[in-house]
Design a protein around this motif. Sequence first.
Motif, PDB file in Angstrom:
ATOM      1  N   ASN A  59       0.753  -1.227   0.135  1.00 27.35           N
ATOM      2  CA  ASN A  59      -0.078  -0.077  -0.091  1.00 27.35           C
ATOM      3  C   ASN A  59       0.630   1.226   0.073  1.00 27.35           C
ATOM      4  O   ASN A  59       0.458   2.281  -0.756  1.00 27.35           O
ATOM      5  N   VAL A  60       1.953   1.212   0.537  1.00 26.99           N
ATOM      6  CA  VAL A  60       2.883   2.439   0.715  1.00 26.99           C
ATOM      7  C   VAL A  60       4.014   2.460  -0.455  1.00 26.99           C
ATOM      8  O   VAL A  60       4.034   3.369  -1.175  1.00 26.99           O
ATOM      9  N   LEU A  61       4.403   1.285  -1.073  1.00 26.69           N
ATOM     10  CA  LEU A  61       5.331   1.066  -2.107  1.00 26.69           C
ATOM     11  C   LEU A  61       4.453   1.574  -3.384  1.00 26.69           C
ATOM     12  O   LEU A  61       5.262   2.110  -4.343  1.00 26.69           O
ATOM     13  N   ALA A  62       3.711   1.011  -3.642  1.00 30.52           N
ATOM     14  CA  ALA A  62       2.825   1.038  -5.068  1.00 30.52           C
ATOM     15  C   ALA A  62       2.720   2.430  -5.502  1.00 30.52           C
ATOM     16  O   ALA A  62       3.057   3.009  -6.594  1.00 30.52           O
ATOM     17  N   PRO A  63       2.163   3.329  -4.900  1.00 29.25           N
ATOM     18  CA  PRO A  63       2.027   4.902  -5.404  1.00 29.25           C
ATOM     19  C   PRO A  63       3.301   5.546  -5.460  1.00 29.25           C
ATOM     20  O   PRO A  63       3.362   6.368  -6.209  1.00 29.25           O
ATOM     21  N   LEU A  64       4.350   5.212  -4.771  1.00 29.61           N
ATOM     22  CA  LEU A  64       5.631   6.000  -4.999  1.00 29.61           C
ATOM     23  C   LEU A  64       6.472   5.297  -6.229  1.00 29.61           C
ATOM     24  O   LEU A  64       7.086   6.240  -6.982  1.00 29.61           O
ATOM     25  N   MET A  65       5.815   4.407  -6.885  1.00 29.78           N
ATOM     26  CA  MET A  65       6.320   3.778  -8.258  1.00 29.78           C
ATOM     27  C   MET A  65       5.285   4.187  -9.296  1.00 29.78           C
ATOM     28  O   MET A  65       5.689   3.607 -10.333  1.00 29.78           O
ATOM     29  N   ASN A  66       4.081   4.615  -9.128  1.00 35.20           N
ATOM     30  CA  ASN A  66       3.079   4.953  -9.887  1.00 35.20           C
ATOM     31  C   ASN A  66       2.448   3.601 -10.376  1.00 35.20           C
ATOM     32  O   ASN A  66       2.166   3.634 -11.709  1.00 35.20           O
ATOM     33  N   ILE A  67       2.364   2.655  -9.796  1.00 34.55           N
ATOM     34  CA  ILE A  67       1.719   1.376 -10.052  1.00 34.55           C
ATOM     35  C   ILE A  67       0.957   0.884  -9.103  1.00 34.55           C
ATOM     36  O   ILE A  67       0.545   1.531  -8.109  1.00 34.55           O
ATOM     37  N   SER A  68       0.134  -0.120  -9.342  1.00 34.79           N
ATOM     38  CA  SER A  68      -1.138  -0.739  -8.418  1.00 34.79           C
ATOM     39  C   SER A  68      -0.110  -1.663  -7.666  1.00 34.79           C
ATOM     40  O   SER A  68       0.657  -2.193  -7.904  1.00 34.79           O
TER      41      SER A  68
END
Length: 160
Positions: free
Chosen positions: A117-126
């Motif tokens: 949940n934290v990592l995905a948005p940082l990489m612009n992925i789901s």
Amino acid sequence: MLNIRVGFGFDVHQLEEGRDLWLGGIKLPATKGAVGHSDADVLIHAICDALLGAANLRDIGFHFSNKDDRWKGMDSKFFLKETTRLLLEKGWKVGNVDCTIVLEHPKVNPHIDAMKNVLAPLMNISEDEVSIKATTNETIGYVGRLEGINASAVALIYKS
């Protein structure tokens, strides 16, 4: 022509009593935490190296040197966000990452959804594009002796 690349990252840190254990961008309840110049989040560091390697942009130490006081105590989520920005500048987008954490204690599996949940948005992925697995070292070596933690990551990037 399909323009994709794959990169591999690995990171390791010593564990020490009384330190916070940051892993995948979240703080885990633990008696020992990782030692490092930044927050020592081995999972994020491995992901950054995988992404940077895939884009032929060197490694995390080149961009965020542990000899530079600007990064002392830095939240590693900043490094991942900046790594993603560096890739975008070169026209690359993150396809997916697949990661493995090796740690005896604490158990990581209960925290994987929070990490994704934290990592995905940082990489612009789901979150579906972020795979995190955890294992122990079966009490062998520095991980087994509770002296250290390591993580590895494979990343796929693409140009659309």
